[in-house]
Design an enzyme around this catalytic site. Structure first.
Site, PDB file in Angstrom:
ATOM      1  N   ALA A 124      -9.501   5.749   2.816  1.00  0.00           N
ATOM      2  CA  ALA A 124      -9.487   6.762   4.036  1.00  0.00           C
ATOM      3  C   ALA A 124     -10.830   7.679   4.126  1.00  0.00           C
ATOM      4  CB  ALA A 124      -8.149   7.721   3.312  1.00  0.00           C
ATOM      5  N   LYS A 164       0.817  -1.191   0.267  1.00  0.00           N
ATOM      6  CA  LYS A 164      -0.303  -0.075  -0.216  1.00  0.00           C
ATOM      7  C   LYS A 164       0.952   0.824  -0.139  1.00  0.00           C
ATOM      8  CE  LYS A 164      -3.076   2.958   2.694  1.00  0.00           C
ATOM      9  NZ  LYS A 164      -4.016   2.656   3.338  1.00  0.00           N
TER      10      LYS A 164
END
Lengths: 269, 65
Positions: free
Chosen positions: A194, A106
Site C-alpha cells: 500500500a 491477506k
C-alpha cells in the site's frame, strides 16, 4: 520478462510457495477485464489479490471475474478488505477459503476511514484466530515494530507493512520505520503493501531489503496500466538486484571517480 | 418467512440455506455464505435451518487490492 541470473537464483519464499517474481498485484479498478489480464501478464507477477463481495441473485459478475483469473494461472491471495472488526475479518477469511480453495489470506482490519489505517488491535486478534485455524496469514499492518512482534507471536510468517495510505501513491512516508522493521526482522519475509505510486518507490523499498511489494492503484489507475505493470516488474527486479549487489556507502564530500594521478597540466602554471 | 439477504429484507419460501441458494438462482455458482455473521461452509448448508429475522450473506469472487 527475462530475469537476471542473480534473480533467478534468488526465489522468494512465502509460506509454502517459492516464487520468481517479487511483485504482488491487485486486480481492482482497471479500465477493463482485458487490460487487467494484460497488466498481470506484463508484470510477470505470480500472485494477485482478490476479494469477496455480495452478489445479487441471478448475477454472474463473480463467476466471469473468477474465470478470467483462473485462466491466467496465477496464485490468488484473497483479502478481507473493508472489514472493520476482527469478527468480520475472520468470517470473511473463512468464506474466502471455501470459495477460492486456498488457506492464504491477506488480512485487513480497517480502523479509520480517512487513512484506511489498520486497526492493529483487531488485526492481531483476527490473526491469532486465523493462524490457529490453519490459515496462512499475510497481515496488512502499519510500520509499528511492536505490532509486528505481536503478529509474529500470533503465528504470522509474513508481514505486510504499509508505505503510505492505501491508494495514496505517496511512496514511503516513514523510511526510518521501514528500515527499523527490516533490521529488526532480518529473516521474516517483509512485503511493502500500500501507498506506492511510482516504480521508483518500489525500487527504493527493494533496495532497503524488503522482500517484495504489493500494489494495485499505481498500476490500475495509470494512463497505460499495461506499460506501468511492466515498469513496476522491472523496478522490483532492479531494486532486488541492487540490494543483493550491496550499494555503496554515501559520503558527505565529493571523491573523484577519474584517477587524479597523471592529470594533464598538473603542476603547470 | 422474512429474512435479510445481503443486507436487504426479503420474503423467502426456503427453510434451509441450501434451498435459499436454489431459490435465489445460485445453485450452479461458487459462493461463500454466512448466517448471522457466522461462516457456513459449502457442505453444511443443507443442514442449516433458517428462522424469521436471520441475516444471510452470499458472496462471490470480485476484484480486490
Amino acid at each position: 520478462m527475462n530475469a537476471h541470473p542473480e534473480i533467478a537464483a534468488d526465489p522468494l519464499t512465502l509460506y509454502d510457495a517459492a516464487l520468481r517474481s517479487r511483485l504482488l498485484l491487485g486486480t481492482a479498478r482497471y479500465p477493463s477485464p482485458a487490460i487487467l489480464a494484460e497488466s498481470i501478464r506484463a508484470s510477470a507477477c505470480e500472485i494477485v489479490t482478490v476479494s469477496l463481495r455480495r452478489e445479487a441473485g441471478g448475477g454472474r459478475a463473480g463467476e466471469s471475474f473468477w474465470s478470467l483469473i483462473r485462466d491466467l494461472g496465477v496464485r490468488v491471495l484473497p483479502n478481507t478488505a473493508g472489514c472493520r472488526t476482527a469478527k468480520e475479518a475472520v468470517t470473511t477469511a473463512q468464506m474466502a477459503r471455501d470459495v477460492f480453495e486456498t488457506d492464504w489470506i491477506k488480512l485487513e482490519v480497517i480502523g479509520e476511514e480517512d487513512t484506511l489505517q489498520p486497526d492493529v488491535f483487531g488485526l492481531v486478534e483476527a490473526a491469532r484466530a486465523l493462524c490457529d485455524d490453519g490459515f496462512k496469514v499475510f497481515p496488512y499492518t502499519t510500520d509499528d515494530l511492536v505490532v509486528a512482534e505481536k503478529l509474529l507471536d500470533a503465528g504470522c510468517k509474513v508481514l505486510m507493512p504499509w508505505a503510505a495510505p492505501i491508494g495514496s501513491g505517496r511512496g514511503v512516508n516513514n523510511a526510518f520505520a521501514l528500515r527499523a522493521l527490516r533490521a529488526h526482522f532480518p529473516d521474516v519475509p517483509l512485503v511493502v503493501d500500500a501507498g506506492l505510486g511510482a516504480p521508483s518507490h518500489a525500487a527504493t523499498v527493494m533496495e532497503m531489503g524488503y522482500d517484495a511489494v504489493l500494489l494495485n492503484t499505481a498500476v490500475s489507475r495509470a494512463g497505460d496500466p499495461v506499460a506501468m505493470a511492466r515498469a513496476f516488474g522491472l523496478a522490483v527486479e532492479a531494486g532486488r538486484l541492487a540490494c543483493l549487489a550491496k550499494p555503496m556507502t554515501p559520503r558527505d564530500m565529493a571523491e573523484p571517480s577519474t584517477p587524479v594521478i597523471g592529470r594533464p597540466f598538473d603542476g603547470v602554471g | 418467512m422474512r429474512i435479510q439477504v445481503n443486507g436487504r429484507p426479503r420474503e423467502v419460501e426456503a427453510t434451509t440455506l441450501e434451498a435459499l441458494l436454489r431459490e435465489l438462482g445460485f445453485e450452479d455458482q461458487k459462493v461463500g455464505t454466512a448466517l448471522n455473521q457466522e461462516f457456513v461452509r459449502d457442505r453444511d448448508r443443507e443442514k442449516i435451518v433458517l428462522h424469521e429475522g436471520d441475516a444471510v450473506e452470499i458472496v462471490t469472487p470480485r476484484q480486490g487490492g
